[in-house]
Design a protein around this motif. Structure first.
Motif, PDB file in Angstrom:
ATOM      1  N   SER A   1       0.831  -1.207   0.000  1.00  0.00           N
ATOM      2  CA  SER A   1       0.000   0.000   0.000  1.00  0.00           C
ATOM      3  C   SER A   1       0.864   1.254   0.000  1.00  0.00           C
ATOM      4  O   SER A   1       0.534   2.238  -0.672  1.00  0.00           O
ATOM      5  CB  SER A   1      -0.915   0.006   1.223  1.00  0.00           C
ATOM      6  OG  SER A   1      -1.843  -1.042   1.149  1.00  0.00           O
ATOM      7  N   ILE A   2       1.952   1.240   0.753  1.00  0.00           N
ATOM      8  CA  ILE A   2       2.851   2.396   0.774  1.00  0.00           C
ATOM      9  C   ILE A   2       3.516   2.570  -0.582  1.00  0.00           C
ATOM     10  O   ILE A   2       3.635   3.688  -1.096  1.00  0.00           O
ATOM     11  CB  ILE A   2       3.895   2.243   1.899  1.00  0.00           C
ATOM     12  CG1 ILE A   2       3.205   2.375   3.259  1.00  0.00           C
ATOM     13  CG2 ILE A   2       5.008   3.284   1.768  1.00  0.00           C
ATOM     14  CD1 ILE A   2       4.082   2.026   4.433  1.00  0.00           C
ATOM     15  N   ALA A   3       3.942   1.484  -1.207  1.00  0.00           N
ATOM     16  CA  ALA A   3       4.611   1.566  -2.506  1.00  0.00           C
ATOM     17  C   ALA A   3       3.661   2.050  -3.598  1.00  0.00           C
ATOM     18  O   ALA A   3       4.076   2.781  -4.501  1.00  0.00           O
ATOM     19  CB  ALA A   3       5.194   0.214  -2.882  1.00  0.00           C
ATOM     20  N   ASN A   4       2.405   1.673  -3.514  1.00  0.00           N
ATOM     21  CA  ASN A   4       1.440   2.071  -4.539  1.00  0.00           C
ATOM     22  C   ASN A   4       0.742   3.384  -4.221  1.00  0.00           C
ATOM     23  O   ASN A   4      -0.070   3.844  -5.022  1.00  0.00           O
ATOM     24  CB  ASN A   4       0.381   0.983  -4.714  1.00  0.00           C
ATOM     25  CG  ASN A   4       0.927  -0.256  -5.360  1.00  0.00           C
ATOM     26  OD1 ASN A   4       1.935  -0.218  -6.049  1.00  0.00           O
ATOM     27  ND2 ASN A   4       0.266  -1.378  -5.133  1.00  0.00           N
ATOM     28  N   ALA A   5       1.005   3.950  -3.059  1.00  0.00           N
ATOM     29  CA  ALA A   5       0.378   5.201  -2.613  1.00  0.00           C
ATOM     30  C   ALA A   5      -1.138   5.077  -2.599  1.00  0.00           C
ATOM     31  O   ALA A   5      -1.864   6.000  -2.933  1.00  0.00           O
ATOM     32  CB  ALA A   5       0.829   6.375  -3.481  1.00  0.00           C
ATOM     33  N   GLY A   6      -1.619   3.915  -2.216  1.00  0.00           N
ATOM     34  CA  GLY A   6      -3.052   3.675  -2.108  1.00  0.00           C
ATOM     35  C   GLY A   6      -3.288   2.369  -1.373  1.00  0.00           C
ATOM     36  O   GLY A   6      -2.399   1.523  -1.272  1.00  0.00           O
ATOM     37  N   LEU A   7      -4.493   2.225  -0.872  1.00  0.00           N
ATOM     38  CA  LEU A   7      -4.813   1.024  -0.100  1.00  0.00           C
ATOM     39  C   LEU A   7      -4.860  -0.191  -1.016  1.00  0.00           C
ATOM     40  O   LEU A   7      -5.566  -0.218  -2.017  1.00  0.00           O
ATOM     41  CB  LEU A   7      -6.157   1.198   0.608  1.00  0.00           C
ATOM     42  CG  LEU A   7      -6.585   0.075   1.528  1.00  0.00           C
ATOM     43  CD1 LEU A   7      -5.583  -0.088   2.657  1.00  0.00           C
ATOM     44  CD2 LEU A   7      -7.959   0.356   2.095  1.00  0.00           C
ATOM     45  N   ARG A   8      -4.084  -1.203  -0.668  1.00  0.00           N
ATOM     46  CA  ARG A   8      -4.036  -2.446  -1.445  1.00  0.00           C
ATOM     47  C   ARG A   8      -3.919  -3.606  -0.469  1.00  0.00           C
ATOM     48  O   ARG A   8      -3.050  -3.626   0.391  1.00  0.00           O
ATOM     49  CB  ARG A   8      -2.808  -2.417  -2.365  1.00  0.00           C
ATOM     50  CG  ARG A   8      -2.489  -3.718  -3.053  1.00  0.00           C
ATOM     51  CD  ARG A   8      -3.353  -3.941  -4.262  1.00  0.00           C
ATOM     52  NE  ARG A   8      -2.831  -5.067  -5.028  1.00  0.00           N
ATOM     53  CZ  ARG A   8      -3.438  -6.243  -5.078  1.00  0.00           C
ATOM     54  NH1 ARG A   8      -4.556  -6.431  -4.442  1.00  0.00           N
ATOM     55  NH2 ARG A   8      -2.927  -7.216  -5.785  1.00  0.00           N
ATOM     56  N   PHE A   9      -4.835  -4.554  -0.566  1.00  0.00           N
ATOM     57  CA  PHE A   9      -4.751  -5.748   0.265  1.00  0.00           C
ATOM     58  C   PHE A   9      -4.960  -6.975  -0.607  1.00  0.00           C
ATOM     59  O   PHE A   9      -5.554  -6.904  -1.668  1.00  0.00           O
ATOM     60  CB  PHE A   9      -5.757  -5.720   1.416  1.00  0.00           C
ATOM     61  CG  PHE A   9      -7.190  -5.650   0.980  1.00  0.00           C
ATOM     62  CD1 PHE A   9      -7.902  -6.800   0.704  1.00  0.00           C
ATOM     63  CD2 PHE A   9      -7.830  -4.428   0.855  1.00  0.00           C
ATOM     64  CE1 PHE A   9      -9.221  -6.751   0.305  1.00  0.00           C
ATOM     65  CE2 PHE A   9      -9.146  -4.367   0.451  1.00  0.00           C
ATOM     66  CZ  PHE A   9      -9.850  -5.526   0.170  1.00  0.00           C
ATOM     67  N   THR A  10      -4.447  -8.098  -0.123  1.00  0.00           N
ATOM     68  CA  THR A  10      -4.545  -9.352  -0.857  1.00  0.00           C
ATOM     69  C   THR A  10      -5.813 -10.076  -0.440  1.00  0.00           C
ATOM     70  O   THR A  10      -5.995 -10.388   0.730  1.00  0.00           O
ATOM     71  CB  THR A  10      -3.328 -10.240  -0.543  1.00  0.00           C
ATOM     72  OG1 THR A  10      -2.137  -9.505  -0.771  1.00  0.00           O
ATOM     73  CG2 THR A  10      -3.341 -11.485  -1.403  1.00  0.00           C
ATOM     74  N   PRO A  11      -6.716 -10.361  -1.391  1.00  0.00           N
ATOM     75  CA  PRO A  11      -7.944 -11.086  -1.033  1.00  0.00           C
ATOM     76  C   PRO A  11      -7.668 -12.560  -0.745  1.00  0.00           C
ATOM     77  O   PRO A  11      -6.716 -13.153  -1.259  1.00  0.00           O
ATOM     78  CB  PRO A  11      -8.837 -10.941  -2.264  1.00  0.00           C
ATOM     79  CG  PRO A  11      -8.085 -10.168  -3.261  1.00  0.00           C
ATOM     80  CD  PRO A  11      -6.724  -9.903  -2.758  1.00  0.00           C
ATOM     81  N   LEU A  12      -8.496 -13.136   0.086  1.00  0.00           N
ATOM     82  CA  LEU A  12      -8.357 -14.536   0.474  1.00  0.00           C
ATOM     83  C   LEU A  12      -8.487 -15.466  -0.730  1.00  0.00           C
ATOM     84  O   LEU A  12      -7.776 -16.452  -0.844  1.00  0.00           O
ATOM     85  CB  LEU A  12      -9.409 -14.886   1.532  1.00  0.00           C
ATOM     86  CG  LEU A  12      -9.388 -16.284   2.102  1.00  0.00           C
ATOM     87  CD1 LEU A  12      -8.072 -16.541   2.802  1.00  0.00           C
ATOM     88  CD2 LEU A  12     -10.543 -16.461   3.066  1.00  0.00           C
ATOM     89  N   GLY A  13      -9.374 -15.143  -1.659  1.00  0.00           N
ATOM     90  CA  GLY A  13      -9.562 -15.967  -2.856  1.00  0.00           C
ATOM     91  C   GLY A  13      -8.317 -16.043  -3.717  1.00  0.00           C
ATOM     92  O   GLY A  13      -8.014 -17.087  -4.301  1.00  0.00           O
ATOM     93  N   GLU A  14      -7.561 -14.945  -3.778  1.00  0.00           N
ATOM     94  CA  GLU A  14      -6.328 -14.929  -4.562  1.00  0.00           C
ATOM     95  C   GLU A  14      -5.281 -15.859  -3.950  1.00  0.00           C
ATOM     96  O   GLU A  14      -4.580 -16.579  -4.662  1.00  0.00           O
ATOM     97  CB  GLU A  14      -5.805 -13.499  -4.615  1.00  0.00           C
ATOM     98  CG  GLU A  14      -4.594 -13.289  -5.483  1.00  0.00           C
ATOM     99  CD  GLU A  14      -4.212 -11.827  -5.523  1.00  0.00           C
ATOM    100  OE1 GLU A  14      -3.016 -11.542  -5.295  1.00  0.00           O
ATOM    101  OE2 GLU A  14      -5.089 -10.994  -5.771  1.00  0.00           O
ATOM    102  N   VAL A  15      -5.190 -15.874  -2.645  1.00  0.00           N
ATOM    103  CA  VAL A  15      -4.229 -16.750  -1.963  1.00  0.00           C
ATOM    104  C   VAL A  15      -4.648 -18.209  -2.113  1.00  0.00           C
ATOM    105  O   VAL A  15      -3.819 -19.080  -2.368  1.00  0.00           O
ATOM    106  CB  VAL A  15      -4.093 -16.355  -0.476  1.00  0.00           C
ATOM    107  CG1 VAL A  15      -3.273 -17.371   0.282  1.00  0.00           C
ATOM    108  CG2 VAL A  15      -3.485 -14.977  -0.367  1.00  0.00           C
ATOM    109  N   LEU A  16      -5.938 -18.489  -1.974  1.00  0.00           N
ATOM    110  CA  LEU A  16      -6.410 -19.861  -2.135  1.00  0.00           C
ATOM    111  C   LEU A  16      -6.198 -20.362  -3.556  1.00  0.00           C
ATOM    112  O   LEU A  16      -5.872 -21.529  -3.769  1.00  0.00           O
ATOM    113  CB  LEU A  16      -7.881 -19.980  -1.748  1.00  0.00           C
ATOM    114  CG  LEU A  16      -8.173 -19.907  -0.259  1.00  0.00           C
ATOM    115  CD1 LEU A  16      -9.663 -19.970  -0.012  1.00  0.00           C
ATOM    116  CD2 LEU A  16      -7.464 -21.012   0.489  1.00  0.00           C
ATOM    117  N   THR A  17      -6.362 -19.484  -4.537  1.00  0.00           N
ATOM    118  CA  THR A  17      -6.102 -19.864  -5.917  1.00  0.00           C
ATOM    119  C   THR A  17      -4.629 -20.213  -6.109  1.00  0.00           C
ATOM    120  O   THR A  17      -4.294 -21.178  -6.801  1.00  0.00           O
ATOM    121  CB  THR A  17      -6.488 -18.725  -6.871  1.00  0.00           C
ATOM    122  OG1 THR A  17      -7.864 -18.417  -6.680  1.00  0.00           O
ATOM    123  CG2 THR A  17      -6.265 -19.108  -8.315  1.00  0.00           C
ATOM    124  N   ALA A  18      -3.751 -19.459  -5.492  1.00  0.00           N
ATOM    125  CA  ALA A  18      -2.317 -19.727  -5.623  1.00  0.00           C
ATOM    126  C   ALA A  18      -1.901 -20.990  -4.877  1.00  0.00           C
ATOM    127  O   ALA A  18      -0.985 -21.685  -5.309  1.00  0.00           O
ATOM    128  CB  ALA A  18      -1.524 -18.534  -5.102  1.00  0.00           C
TER     129      ALA A  18
END
Length: 106
Positions: free
Chosen positions: A27-44
């Motif tokens: 989020s700091i690097a992108n200068a905006g709020l960014r979080f990883t969704p649970l579905g994305e982690v489960l897919t990986a």
């Protein structure tokens, strides 16, 4: 059993804090709020089995359960889900309270 619950709970809390730090750095690097969704982690993590979850829930439980409930849970941040799971497991694995006022020796 309590030991196993507490161990998994501590590991889940640690994973939640790691995910929180990673999402914070992103989020700091992108200068905006960014979080990883649970579905994305489960897919990986579970690849093909993730696609089998939807038909299994719709067929075995209820079709209505997938769309509003499970999809919203899959959009939740991984950090929040891991922390909630970890704290719940720690609460379940706690030692029982001692009863005060009962004489155990006679």
């Amino acid at each position: 059993m309590r030991f196993l619950l507490r161990l998994i709970g501590y590991l889940s809390v640690a994973a939640g804090f790691v995910a929180l730090v990673i999402d914070g750095a992103r989020s700091i690097a992108n200068a905006g709020l960014r979080f990883t969704p649970l579905g994305e982690v489960l897919t990986a993590v579970i690849h093909e089995r993730y696609q089998a979850i939807q038909p299994a829930i719709e067929r075995n439980l209820h079709p209505w359960l997938w769309d509003p409930l499970v999809l919203n849970v899959m959009r939740a941040p991984v950090a929040a889900a891991a922390l909630l799971l970890g704290f719940a497991l720690l609460w379940l694995g706690r030692r029982p309270d001692e009863v005060i006022g009962i004489v155990t020796r006679r």
